[in-house]
Design an enzyme around this catalytic site. Sequence first.
Site, short mmCIF file in Angstrom:
data_model
loop_
_atom_site.label_atom_id
_atom_site.label_comp_id
_atom_site.label_asym_id
_atom_site.label_seq_id
_atom_site.Cartn_x
_atom_site.Cartn_y
_atom_site.Cartn_z
N SER A 79 0.88 -1.17 0.00
CA SER A 79 0.00 0.00 0.00
C SER A 79 0.91 1.21 0.00
O SER A 79 2.08 1.12 0.40
CB SER A 79 -0.87 0.02 1.25
OG SER A 79 -1.48 1.29 1.45
N TYR A 90 -3.03 0.00 10.35
CA TYR A 90 -2.90 -0.29 8.93
C TYR A 90 -1.47 0.00 8.46
O TYR A 90 -0.86 -0.83 7.76
CB TYR A 90 -3.90 0.54 8.13
CG TYR A 90 -3.99 0.13 6.68
CD1 TYR A 90 -4.63 -1.06 6.32
CD2 TYR A 90 -3.44 0.90 5.67
CE1 TYR A 90 -4.72 -1.45 4.99
CE2 TYR A 90 -3.52 0.52 4.34
CZ TYR A 90 -4.15 -0.65 4.00
OH TYR A 90 -4.22 -1.05 2.69
#
Length: 282
Positions: free
Chosen positions: A142, A155
């Site tokens: 990501s 995250y």
Amino acid sequence: MRRLDVRGRTTVITGAAAGMGAEVARDLAQRGARVALVDRDSDGLAAVAADLAGSGHTTHVVDLADDGAVFAAAREIEASHSRAQALITCAGSSMLGDIDQLTMDEMRWLMDVNLWGTVNITKALLPALRREPAAHITHLVSIYGLAAPAGRIPYAMSKFAVRGFTEALRHELERSTVTVGAVYPAGAKTGIILRGRFAAAIDPAIAARAAAAQAAMYHTEPAEAARRIVDATVNRRPRTMVGREARLVDVLARITPSHYWAPMRRPLREAIDTTTPVRGRG
């Protein structure tokens, strides 16, 4: 480096029941590949499998955080597919909330899904991949594995860890037939942030507003992102950016590693705000 020929050969895809995993499966099927679809959502897997072109696809319902189940699934995949030459890990979730709102259990849950699920399936399938004359592992990281925003601590932790695992594994396998790459997507309109979890301490309306604000910033069509991911796998690339935002964040984090947050803060303001009441709710 030898390019992969996916026709008639198998790629294992995690998170294949929806989102990016499902798009990657469709792209590979259109290229004539066989796919082993892995997810915990049996209904979603069945729907994706029914939508695929060609034949020879299998579905494997498994919780990637369950070590025993993952290794059993790997044996099942090997029994069904004699030539598994690639693994693409798309499984993952998101978690909204700042450090004061999140519990330790909530943060551990996300690490189990995003990090340990990736490690589990990679370790379980590595012996089969090693038997191929050329094989590749693609981990979806990501942009938050390049730069860590406020309001996304678990995250970012999980994605930085996946990035570290991917790079260390690449170096560990450099003299083998297996190559390893990381893909850094940004802004793909898969709805992951809308399906993700948020800290129980957050008002659901506030969490929905923050998730919608971030989703509104996404611009890349899922099919285009999937094409880039499959191309990165076929060409066995070590590092791939997907989306304009990914390239910008990559450059920004390298140019100013201690101060990249300053230009990111303003555009992400609503997406990271999990405390301001929604208008009309007091």
